[in-house]
Write a protein that holds these residues in place. Structure first.
Motif, short mmCIF file in Angstrom:
data_model
loop_
_atom_site.label_atom_id
_atom_site.label_comp_id
_atom_site.label_asym_id
_atom_site.label_seq_id
_atom_site.Cartn_x
_atom_site.Cartn_y
_atom_site.Cartn_z
N ALA B 77 52.72 74.65 5.16
CA ALA B 77 52.10 76.11 4.88
C ALA B 77 51.22 76.09 5.82
CB ALA B 77 51.93 76.73 3.87
N ARG B 78 50.48 75.16 6.62
CA ARG B 78 49.36 75.23 7.40
C ARG B 78 49.66 74.83 8.74
NH1 ARG B 78 45.88 71.81 6.06
NH2 ARG B 78 47.09 70.70 4.58
N VAL B 79 50.72 73.98 8.98
CA VAL B 79 50.93 73.39 10.30
C VAL B 79 52.49 73.72 10.55
CG1 VAL B 79 51.33 70.88 11.69
CG2 VAL B 79 49.58 71.34 9.47
N GLY B 80 52.43 74.07 12.17
CA GLY B 80 53.76 74.58 12.65
C GLY B 80 53.70 76.24 13.09
N SER B 81 54.86 76.39 13.67
CA SER B 81 54.99 77.79 14.00
C SER B 81 54.95 78.73 12.81
CB SER B 81 56.18 78.36 14.82
OG SER B 81 57.48 78.12 13.67
N ALA B 82 54.54 80.01 12.91
CA ALA B 82 54.17 80.88 11.84
C ALA B 82 55.62 81.13 11.02
CB ALA B 82 53.97 82.27 12.17
N ALA B 83 56.80 81.10 11.93
CA ALA B 83 58.07 81.10 11.33
C ALA B 83 58.40 80.17 10.32
CB ALA B 83 59.47 81.25 12.49
N GLU B 84 58.24 78.87 11.10
CA GLU B 84 58.36 77.78 10.20
C GLU B 84 57.46 77.54 8.86
OE1 GLU B 84 59.56 74.50 13.97
OE2 GLU B 84 57.38 74.79 12.96
#
Lengths: 203, 203
Positions: B77-84
Motif C-alpha cells: 500500500a506504500r510502494v509502487g504506482s498509485a494505481a497498483e
C-alpha cells in the motif's frame, strides 16, 4: 399547549410523513402514536385513511417497486442488444432511486418481519433476477466479461447503485457535505462509467 | 427454570456476543438487560468487564478500524504506482471486511448518536479520504480515468465493497442462498475486476 391540526391529509400526503418516520425510527420501531405525532393528527384520523402502519408500508414500497419494474417495460429495456438494454436499465435504476429517494430507501431497509416485508423482499429478488438475466444474456452475446459469475456481478453492481441512498440528497446539501454537490446527471454518468468501464483508463 | 451461567467471559468473548446483539437489535435498541440475557450472565458480571455498552461498541468498531487503517501501512500500500497501491488496498479492504464481518458490519451501521459513534464516523471519513487521495494520485499519474470526480468515484467504489456485508456469509450458506457459495477469493477477484475493469469485455 398543542392544538390538534385539522386533518387535511390525503392517503398520499400521509404517506410522505409516514415514510419519513419509518426511515428515521425503523419500521419496527414506529408506532401509530409516532405517526400521529409526526402528522399532527389523531390516531383515529389516521385510521380514517388507512388500516394501519402496514398498509402505509405496503403503499410506500409498492411505489418504489412499481417504478423499478416499470423500467423493464420501457422501450430501451426491451429493444437492442442485451448490453445496451442492461446499460439503459442501470442508468434508469439510478434515476428512479434519486427521484423516489425515500421510497427506495425504505424498500432497501425492509427486513422481512411482516407479510408485507416478506412480499417486498420477494419482489426485490424478482427484480434482481430480471437484471441478472439481462447480464447473463449480455455475457452470452459476448459483450460483457464472463470471468465474474453473473449472480456475484449482479450483487456487486446493485450494491454500488443502492449505496447511493446513503449519501445522495436532492439539493446537494445534507449539512455534512453529503452529495458533495453531485447533480443527478453526474451521478448517473459516473455509475454507468464505473459499472461498464471500471476505474481503469481506457488504453 | 434458568440456571445462571458461570461467568467465564473475557472482554474478548463478551465482545463477540455484544456485537451480535448490536447487529440484531441495533446499538440504540440494545440495553444492558439484552446483553445480560444474550451472554447468560448478570448485568453486574458484565460491569465487571466493561463500563457499559458504549465501551463494548468502542472496542468493536476499534477492531474494524484498526484492521482497515492497518492496510494502509502494509508494504504494497506504500510502494509502487498509485494505481497498483489502490488495487492492493481495494483487495485488502474486501479481505478485511470478510475476515472481520461482524465488526465491519457494526462499523458501517454506526449512526452518530453518541460520542463513540461520532468518533467512529470521523475515523471512517478519514479512511475514505486516504483512499480518495490514492485514487486522485492514480488519476494524476494517468492510470485511472479522470472523467468521474474522485469523491464520487470513491463513494461508489466503497458502496460496492461495503454492500458485501449484506449478503456474504463465511460458510457460503445463509439459508437464503446468500453468498451463493462464492468463496473469499472469488469475491476479492470479482470486486477487483469490476472496480478496475468494469463489466465490459476488454476488446
Amino acid at each position: 399547549m398543542t392544538t390538534a391540526k385539522r386533518d387535511t391529509y390525503t392517503p398520499e400526503t400521509l404517506l410522505t410523513v409516514a415514510v419519513q418516520v419509518f426511515i428515521e425510527r425503523g419500521y419496527d420501531g414506529t408506532s401509530m402514536e409516532h405517526l400521529s405525532k409526526a402528522a399532527g393528527i389523531s390516531k383515529s384520523s389516521i385510521y380514517h385513511h388507512v388500516t394501519g402502519k402496514e398498509e402505509l408500508l405496503r403503499r410506500a414500497v409498492s411505489r418504489a417497486l412499481d417504478e423499478l419494474f416499470g423500467i423493464l417495460d420501457e422501450e430501451h429495456a426491451r429493444v437492442g442488444s442485451a448490453a445496451e438494454r442492461l446499460e439503459y436499465v442501470v442508468r434508469r435504476m439510478v434515476e428512479v432511486l434519486m427521484a423516489e429517494l425515500p421510497y427506495v430507501t425504505l424498500l432497501l431497509r425492509v427486513r422481512g418481519n411482516t407479510g408485507t416485508e416478506r412480499w417486498a423482499l420477494e419482489r426485490r429478488r424478482e427484480f434482481d433476477h430480471r437484471v441478472a438475466d439481462l447480464l447473463r444474456a449480455a455475457a452470452a452475446e459476448g459483450d460483457v466479461r464472463s470471468d465474474v459469475e453473473v449472480r456475484l456481478a449482479t450483487r456487486l453492481v446493485f450494491g454500488m447503485i443502492n449505496s447511493i441512498v446513503e449519501w445522495y440528497r436532492p439539493d446537494g446539501l445534507d449539512g455534512r457535505g453529503g452529495s458533495g454537490g453531485a447533480g443527478e446527471r453526474e451521478v448517473v454518468d459516473a455509475v454507468a462509467r464505473l459499472v461498464f468501464g471500471g476505474l481503469r483508463k481506457a488504453s
